[in-house]
Design a protein around this motif. Structure first.
Motif, PDB file in Angstrom:
ATOM      1  N   UNK A   8       0.909  -1.226  -0.275  1.00  0.00           N
ATOM      2  CA  UNK A   8       0.507   0.025   0.529  1.00  0.00           C
ATOM      3  C   UNK A   8       1.274   1.440  -0.169  1.00  0.00           C
ATOM      4  N   UNK A   9       2.290   1.114   1.062  1.00  0.00           N
ATOM      5  CA  UNK A   9       3.035   2.254   0.606  1.00  0.00           C
ATOM      6  C   UNK A   9       3.564   2.379  -0.209  1.00  0.00           C
ATOM      7  N   UNK A  10       3.808   1.698  -1.421  1.00  0.00           N
ATOM      8  CA  UNK A  10       4.595   1.469  -2.993  1.00  0.00           C
ATOM      9  C   UNK A  10       5.825   0.755  -2.116  1.00  0.00           C
ATOM     10  N   UNK A  11       6.268   0.549  -0.633  1.00  0.00           N
ATOM     11  CA  UNK A  11       7.473  -0.505  -0.563  1.00  0.00           C
ATOM     12  C   UNK A  11       8.088  -1.842  -0.711  1.00  0.00           C
ATOM     13  N   UNK A  12       7.355  -2.145  -1.336  1.00  0.00           N
ATOM     14  CA  UNK A  12       7.632  -3.616  -0.848  1.00  0.00           C
ATOM     15  C   UNK A  12       9.034  -3.976  -1.756  1.00  0.00           C
ATOM     16  N   UNK A  13       9.318  -3.850  -1.589  1.00  0.00           N
ATOM     17  CA  UNK A  13      11.257  -4.178  -1.822  1.00  0.00           C
ATOM     18  C   UNK A  13      11.822  -3.244  -0.674  1.00  0.00           C
ATOM     19  N   UNK A  14      11.408  -2.663   0.392  1.00  0.00           N
ATOM     20  CA  UNK A  14      12.131  -1.727   1.360  1.00  0.00           C
ATOM     21  C   UNK A  14      13.278  -2.593   1.770  1.00  0.00           C
ATOM     22  N   UNK A  15      14.439  -1.898   1.964  1.00  0.00           N
ATOM     23  CA  UNK A  15      15.377  -1.853   2.743  1.00  0.00           C
ATOM     24  C   UNK A  15      15.482  -2.428   4.309  1.00  0.00           C
ATOM     25  N   UNK A  16      15.337  -3.208   5.272  1.00  0.00           N
ATOM     26  CA  UNK A  16      15.294  -3.221   6.322  1.00  0.00           C
ATOM     27  C   UNK A  16      15.927  -2.384   6.972  1.00  0.00           C
ATOM     28  N   UNK A  17      15.718  -1.691   8.252  1.00  0.00           N
ATOM     29  CA  UNK A  17      15.790  -1.113   9.114  1.00  0.00           C
ATOM     30  C   UNK A  17      16.345  -1.716  10.772  1.00  0.00           C
ATOM     31  N   UNK A  18      17.349  -1.627  11.279  1.00  0.00           N
ATOM     32  CA  UNK A  18      16.972  -2.213  12.474  1.00  0.00           C
ATOM     33  C   UNK A  18      16.667  -2.398  13.868  1.00  0.00           C
ATOM     34  N   UNK A  19      16.131  -0.587  13.388  1.00  0.00           N
ATOM     35  CA  UNK A  19      15.241  -0.137  14.840  1.00  0.00           C
ATOM     36  C   UNK A  19      14.105   0.585  14.012  1.00  0.00           C
ATOM     37  N   UNK A  75       7.200   5.091   7.084  1.00  0.00           N
ATOM     38  CA  UNK A  75       8.041   4.658   6.281  1.00  0.00           C
ATOM     39  C   UNK A  75       9.260   3.517   7.291  1.00  0.00           C
ATOM     40  N   UNK A  76       9.954   4.131   7.994  1.00  0.00           N
ATOM     41  CA  UNK A  76      11.087   3.717   8.746  1.00  0.00           C
ATOM     42  C   UNK A  76      10.201   2.065   9.632  1.00  0.00           C
ATOM     43  N   UNK A  77       8.952   2.810   9.877  1.00  0.00           N
ATOM     44  CA  UNK A  77       8.412   1.277  10.360  1.00  0.00           C
ATOM     45  C   UNK A  77       8.428  -0.066  10.139  1.00  0.00           C
ATOM     46  N   UNK A  78       7.647   0.594   8.409  1.00  0.00           N
ATOM     47  CA  UNK A  78       7.508  -0.585   7.440  1.00  0.00           C
ATOM     48  C   UNK A  78       8.621  -1.056   7.424  1.00  0.00           C
ATOM     49  N   UNK A  79      10.058  -0.206   6.885  1.00  0.00           N
ATOM     50  CA  UNK A  79      10.843  -1.171   7.122  1.00  0.00           C
ATOM     51  C   UNK A  79      11.746  -1.756   8.403  1.00  0.00           C
ATOM     52  N   UNK A  80      11.208  -1.379   9.060  1.00  0.00           N
ATOM     53  CA  UNK A  80      11.465  -2.650  10.619  1.00  0.00           C
ATOM     54  C   UNK A  80      10.685  -3.694  10.421  1.00  0.00           C
ATOM     55  N   UNK A  81       9.823  -3.661  10.104  1.00  0.00           N
ATOM     56  CA  UNK A  81       8.951  -4.660   9.722  1.00  0.00           C
ATOM     57  C   UNK A  81       9.186  -5.743   8.770  1.00  0.00           C
ATOM     58  N   UNK A  82       9.688  -4.703   7.126  1.00  0.00           N
ATOM     59  CA  UNK A  82       9.314  -5.982   6.450  1.00  0.00           C
ATOM     60  C   UNK A  82      11.368  -6.667   7.055  1.00  0.00           C
ATOM     61  N   UNK A  83      11.620  -6.626   7.539  1.00  0.00           N
ATOM     62  CA  UNK A  83      12.835  -7.210   8.292  1.00  0.00           C
ATOM     63  C   UNK A  83      13.021  -8.119   9.187  1.00  0.00           C
TER      64      UNK A  83
END
Length: 178
Positions: free
Chosen positions: A10-21, A82-90
Motif C-alpha cells: 500500500x505504501x509502495x515499499x514492497x522492496x524496501x531495505x530493512x531497518x534495525x529499529x 516508512x521507517x516502521x514499515x522498513x523495520x517490519x519488512x526485516x
C-alpha cells in the motif's frame, strides 16, 4: 506476515531495505514543516500499523508517536512511518510467542520519557506485563497531564503499570489459579 506485506504494498515499499529499529532514538516529531500530500494514505497505513501492534508490541511506541499526527501529517511523519514499515519488512519472522508454563507470577516493567512532546510538554508512558515468561499486556500512550519532573512522570508510569497489574491479579484469582 501477510498484513505487513499488504502495508508495504500500500505504501509502495514492497522492496524496501530493512531497518534495525522502528524509530530513530531521540527523534522529535512536530507540526512545523512540509505537509504530506497524501493524508489518506498516511491514515490508512498508520491504521494498519495500529492493528499490527496487537501482535508486535515492539512497534507500539513508534506507532503511538506517528498516530499523534493523523489530523495533518507532514513529510517527516511519513518518513517515520516508512521507517516502521522498513523495520517490519526485516522482522517478519518476529511476533508474540507463548510458551506453556506453570509459573503464574506477574512481572511488570515500565518507563516514561519526561516532557518529550514538543508542543504540549506531556510525557509518554510505556509498560509491559508478563505472566511467567509470556507477555500478556502492554501499553504506550501520552500521559493525561503534564508532569513537573522526571520523577513525577516515572511515578505516573508506575501507577499505570500497577493498575493493569492489579486488575490482572484479580482476574487470575477469580480464575482460581495459584
Amino acid at each position: 506476515m501477510k498484513h505487513v506485506k499488504d502495508l508495504l504494498k500500500r505504501a509502495d515499499m514492497a522492496d524496501a531495505r530493512a531497518m534495525p529499529t522502528p524509530m530513530m532514538s531521540g527523534l522529535r516529531l512536530d507540526a512545523s514543516r512540509a505537509v504530506f500530500d497524501r493524508p489518506t494514505l498516511y491514515r490508512s497505513v498508520v491504521g494498519g500499523l495500529q492493528y499490527a501492534t496487537i501482535t508486535r508490541p515492539d512497534i507500539a511506541y513508534a506507532v503511538n508517536k506517528v498516530s499523534q499526527f493523523l489530523h495533518s501529517p507532514l513529510e517527516q511523519h511519513w518518513k517515520a512511518v516508512k521507517r516502521i514499515l522498513r523495520y517490519l519488512a526485516g522482522t517478519t519472522n518476529m511476533g508474540l510467542e507463548f510458551h506453556k508454563s506453570e509459573d503464574f507470577r506477574i512481572l511488570a516493567f515500565c518507563d516514561s520519557d519526561w516532557a518529550a512532546d514538543p508542543v504540549y510538554r506531556k510525557s509518554t508512558t510505556g509498560y509491559c506485563v508478563f505472566l511467567g515468561s509470556n507477555i500478556i499486556s502492554w501499553s504506550s500512550r501520552k500521559q493525561v497531564s503534564v508532569s513537573r519532573s522526571n520523577t513525577e512522570a516515572e511515578f505516573r508510569a508506575v501507577a499505570d503499570a500497577m493498575t493493569d497489574t492489579m486488575w490482572l491479579q484479580k482476574l487470575i484469582s477469580e480464575m482460581h489459579l495459584p
